[in-house]
Scaffold this motif. Structure first.
Motif, PDB file in Angstrom:
ATOM      1  N   ALA A   1     -21.058   8.316   1.918  1.00 38.07           N
ATOM      2  CA  ALA A   1     -19.992   7.321   1.740  1.00 38.07           C
ATOM      3  C   ALA A   1     -19.908   7.032   3.469  1.00 38.07           C
ATOM      4  CB  ALA A   1     -18.639   7.809   1.470  1.00 38.07           C
ATOM      5  N   LEU A   2     -19.249   5.790   3.854  1.00 35.44           N
ATOM      6  CA  LEU A   2     -19.247   5.324   5.029  1.00 35.44           C
ATOM      7  C   LEU A   2     -17.933   5.444   5.396  1.00 35.44           C
ATOM      8  CD1 LEU A   2     -20.730   4.000   7.443  1.00 35.44           C
ATOM      9  CD2 LEU A   2     -19.645   1.862   6.660  1.00 35.44           C
ATOM     10  N   ARG A   3     -17.450   6.166   6.404  1.00 40.06           N
ATOM     11  CA  ARG A   3     -16.174   6.398   7.054  1.00 40.06           C
ATOM     12  C   ARG A   3     -16.170   5.329   8.480  1.00 40.06           C
ATOM     13  NH1 ARG A   3     -13.484   9.177  11.046  1.00 40.06           N
ATOM     14  NH2 ARG A   3     -11.493  10.110  10.480  1.00 40.06           N
ATOM     15  N   SER A   4     -14.969   4.998   8.653  1.00 36.98           N
ATOM     16  CA  SER A   4     -14.754   4.403   9.791  1.00 36.98           C
ATOM     17  C   SER A   4     -13.331   4.449  10.673  1.00 36.98           C
ATOM     18  CB  SER A   4     -14.994   2.840   9.710  1.00 36.98           C
ATOM     19  OG  SER A   4     -14.281   2.182   8.835  1.00 36.98           O
ATOM     20  N   SER A   5     -12.826   4.511  11.979  1.00 39.80           N
ATOM     21  CA  SER A   5     -11.785   4.508  12.095  1.00 39.80           C
ATOM     22  C   SER A   5     -11.554   3.603  13.492  1.00 39.80           C
ATOM     23  CB  SER A   5     -11.507   6.324  12.603  1.00 39.80           C
ATOM     24  OG  SER A   5     -10.205   6.235  13.211  1.00 39.80           O
ATOM     25  N   ARG A   6     -10.337   3.053  13.250  1.00 36.88           N
ATOM     26  CA  ARG A   6      -9.971   2.145  14.465  1.00 36.88           C
ATOM     27  C   ARG A   6      -8.497   2.236  14.626  1.00 36.88           C
ATOM     28  NH1 ARG A   6      -9.725  -3.353  12.946  1.00 36.88           N
ATOM     29  NH2 ARG A   6     -10.170  -3.766  10.991  1.00 36.88           N
ATOM     30  N   ASP A   7      -8.096   1.768  15.951  1.00 34.98           N
ATOM     31  CA  ASP A   7      -6.853   1.294  16.078  1.00 34.98           C
ATOM     32  C   ASP A   7      -6.509  -0.258  15.970  1.00 34.98           C
ATOM     33  OD1 ASP A   7      -6.085   3.815  16.541  1.00 34.98           O
ATOM     34  OD2 ASP A   7      -5.793   3.635  18.658  1.00 34.98           O
ATOM     35  N   VAL A   8      -5.478  -0.642  15.144  1.00 40.13           N
ATOM     36  CA  VAL A   8      -5.591  -1.894  14.811  1.00 40.13           C
ATOM     37  C   VAL A   8      -4.162  -2.576  15.686  1.00 40.13           C
ATOM     38  CG1 VAL A   8      -5.115  -3.734  13.234  1.00 40.13           C
ATOM     39  CG2 VAL A   8      -6.500  -1.818  12.705  1.00 40.13           C
ATOM     40  N   PRO A   9      -4.213  -3.399  16.817  1.00 43.10           N
ATOM     41  CA  PRO A   9      -3.168  -4.040  17.470  1.00 43.10           C
ATOM     42  C   PRO A   9      -2.377  -4.932  16.769  1.00 43.10           C
ATOM     43  CG  PRO A   9      -5.068  -5.398  18.143  1.00 43.10           C
ATOM     44  CD  PRO A   9      -5.624  -4.058  17.263  1.00 43.10           C
ATOM     45  N   ALA A  10      -1.113  -5.008  16.828  1.00 41.51           N
ATOM     46  CA  ALA A  10      -0.366  -6.137  16.327  1.00 41.51           C
ATOM     47  C   ALA A  10      -0.882  -7.299  16.495  1.00 41.51           C
ATOM     48  CB  ALA A  10       1.297  -5.877  16.906  1.00 41.51           C
ATOM     49  N   ASP A  11      -0.608  -8.230  15.504  1.00 35.18           N
ATOM     50  CA  ASP A  11      -1.320  -9.561  15.618  1.00 35.18           C
ATOM     51  C   ASP A  11      -0.356 -10.403  14.574  1.00 35.18           C
ATOM     52  OD1 ASP A  11      -2.313 -11.996  15.529  1.00 35.18           O
ATOM     53  OD2 ASP A  11      -4.407 -11.137  15.657  1.00 35.18           O
ATOM     54  N   ALA A  12       0.513 -11.256  15.039  1.00 37.92           N
ATOM     55  CA  ALA A  12       1.484 -11.950  14.305  1.00 37.92           C
ATOM     56  C   ALA A  12       0.612 -13.076  13.512  1.00 37.92           C
ATOM     57  CB  ALA A  12       2.407 -12.633  15.040  1.00 37.92           C
ATOM     58  N   THR A  13      -0.401 -13.304  14.138  1.00 36.56           N
ATOM     59  CA  THR A  13      -1.236 -14.542  13.166  1.00 36.56           C
ATOM     60  C   THR A  13      -1.847 -13.886  11.978  1.00 36.56           C
ATOM     61  OG1 THR A  13      -3.150 -14.011  14.629  1.00 36.56           O
ATOM     62  CG2 THR A  13      -1.352 -15.789  15.464  1.00 36.56           C
TER      63      THR A  13
ATOM     64  N   PRO B   1       1.182  -2.066  15.420  1.00 41.54           N
ATOM     65  CA  PRO B   1       0.087  -1.503  15.584  1.00 41.54           C
ATOM     66  C   PRO B   1      -0.042  -0.405  14.631  1.00 41.54           C
ATOM     67  CG  PRO B   1       1.402  -1.160  17.759  1.00 41.54           C
ATOM     68  CD  PRO B   1       2.092  -2.206  16.616  1.00 41.54           C
ATOM     69  N   HIS B   2      -1.406  -0.078  14.387  1.00 42.62           N
ATOM     70  CA  HIS B   2      -1.545   1.052  13.295  1.00 42.62           C
ATOM     71  C   HIS B   2      -2.959   1.685  13.434  1.00 42.62           C
ATOM     72  CE1 HIS B   2      -2.837  -2.178  10.935  1.00 42.62           C
ATOM     73  NE2 HIS B   2      -3.893  -1.408  10.429  1.00 42.62           N
ATOM     74  N   ARG B   3      -3.142   2.714  13.070  1.00 44.94           N
ATOM     75  CA  ARG B   3      -4.435   3.340  12.993  1.00 44.94           C
ATOM     76  C   ARG B   3      -4.776   3.383  11.683  1.00 44.94           C
ATOM     77  NH1 ARG B   3      -6.219   8.479  15.621  1.00 44.94           N
ATOM     78  NH2 ARG B   3      -4.914   7.577  17.468  1.00 44.94           N
ATOM     79  N   ARG B   4      -6.168   2.836  11.614  1.00 49.04           N
ATOM     80  CA  ARG B   4      -6.822   2.678  10.188  1.00 49.04           C
ATOM     81  C   ARG B   4      -7.764   3.383  10.120  1.00 49.04           C
ATOM     82  NH1 ARG B   4      -7.603  -3.423   8.877  1.00 49.04           N
ATOM     83  NH2 ARG B   4      -5.387  -3.407   8.711  1.00 49.04           N
ATOM     84  N   VAL B   5      -8.188   4.127   8.728  1.00 48.62           N
ATOM     85  CA  VAL B   5      -9.436   4.855   8.422  1.00 48.62           C
ATOM     86  C   VAL B   5      -9.838   4.216   7.235  1.00 48.62           C
ATOM     87  CG1 VAL B   5     -10.417   7.221   8.419  1.00 48.62           C
ATOM     88  CG2 VAL B   5      -8.560   6.876   9.773  1.00 48.62           C
ATOM     89  N   GLU B   6     -11.021   3.989   7.041  1.00 50.25           N
ATOM     90  CA  GLU B   6     -11.377   3.708   5.722  1.00 50.25           C
ATOM     91  C   GLU B   6     -12.723   4.275   5.147  1.00 50.25           C
ATOM     92  OE1 GLU B   6     -10.280  -1.093   5.594  1.00 50.25           O
ATOM     93  OE2 GLU B   6     -11.852  -0.585   7.092  1.00 50.25           O
ATOM     94  N   TYR B   7     -12.584   4.568   3.990  1.00 47.48           N
ATOM     95  CA  TYR B   7     -13.957   5.020   3.451  1.00 47.48           C
ATOM     96  C   TYR B   7     -14.393   4.045   2.559  1.00 47.48           C
ATOM     97  CZ  TYR B   7     -13.285   9.989   4.746  1.00 47.48           C
ATOM     98  OH  TYR B   7     -13.069  11.303   5.688  1.00 47.48           O
ATOM     99  N   PHE B   8     -15.815   3.926   2.445  1.00 44.87           N
ATOM    100  CA  PHE B   8     -16.569   3.012   1.697  1.00 44.87           C
ATOM    101  C   PHE B   8     -17.641   3.607   0.721  1.00 44.87           C
ATOM    102  CE2 PHE B   8     -19.274  -0.908   0.945  1.00 44.87           C
ATOM    103  CZ  PHE B   8     -17.940  -1.654   0.471  1.00 44.87           C
TER     104      PHE B   8
END
Length: 210
Positions: A137-149, A155-162
């Protein structure tokens, strides 16, 4: 012993959420699940909570759960996991979504999901390959900044498994996404701990065949 010709793809999966978390299905029975969570929350209000404020608190929670569920469903979510009890007195600002299976063409004929994961890892920041129930499985992690558009208010920390579904034809994949809201001036170590919690949950992942 089963052969490659007789093996069947799993028809689901199992996860063990942390204590104090609830599960909200996003395709059916969503209202029943959110109603149950609201009833439990109201029953756990502290002694001395003003009775006249209970309807307002109930309505606010109902609206918030509906909004979170609606956003998760709009992004292809099929199951939402939320902490509904405080952890050491703290309300955790996190959520987890399991998304419906998607189909992805193979990188090359007969290449298999491994080549797809390798290709995604090469273009995904913070990505690494891990194993879940004998499945790469692929795991990724990143910080996502606030973006009204983009509809991202905080802002949040996002971790995903594929995760590729074994023996699926055509190749199908599940996605699991974890989000932790980042408060201004907060300690990064706190969010590292929340990510470790999500990784621990994903370590309980098992395929279901019945």
């Amino acid at each position: 012993m089963a052969t490659a010709e007789t093996r069947q793809a799993p028809n689901g999966f199992n996860l063990v959420p942390p204590p104090g978390w609830d599960v909200i299905p996003l395709r059916i029975d969503t209202k029943e699940a959110t109603d149950r969570i609201v009833r439990k929350a109201v029953a756990q209000l502290p002694l001395g909570f003003p009775k006249d404020d209970i309807p307002k608190a109930r309505l606010k929670l109902e609206q918030e759960l509906k909004k979170v569920a609606r956003r998760a469903r709009a992004k292809g979510g099929m199951t939402l996991y939320l902490p509904t009890e405080r952890f050491h007195g703290v309300a955790l600002p996190v959520s987890m979504v399991a998304s419906e299976p998607i189909e992805i063409p193979r990188v090359r004929p007969n290449s298999g999901p491994e080549a797809v994961l390798a290709a995604l890892a090469s273009i995904t920041p913070g990505a690494e390959v891990r194993e879940l129930d004998d499945t790469a499985a692929l795991r990724s992690s990143r910080d996502v900044p606030a973006d009204a558009t983009q509809g991202i208010d905080i802002p949040h920390r996002r971790v995903e498994y594929f995760v590729p579904i074994p023996d699926s034809d055509p190749d199908r994949y599940l996605a699991f996404s974890f989000s932790a809201l980042i408060a201004p001036g907060s300690d990064p170590a706190f969010y590292d701990t929340l990510v470790e919690l999500f990784d621990a949950v994903m370590s309980t992942f098992r395929w279901a065949y019945t």
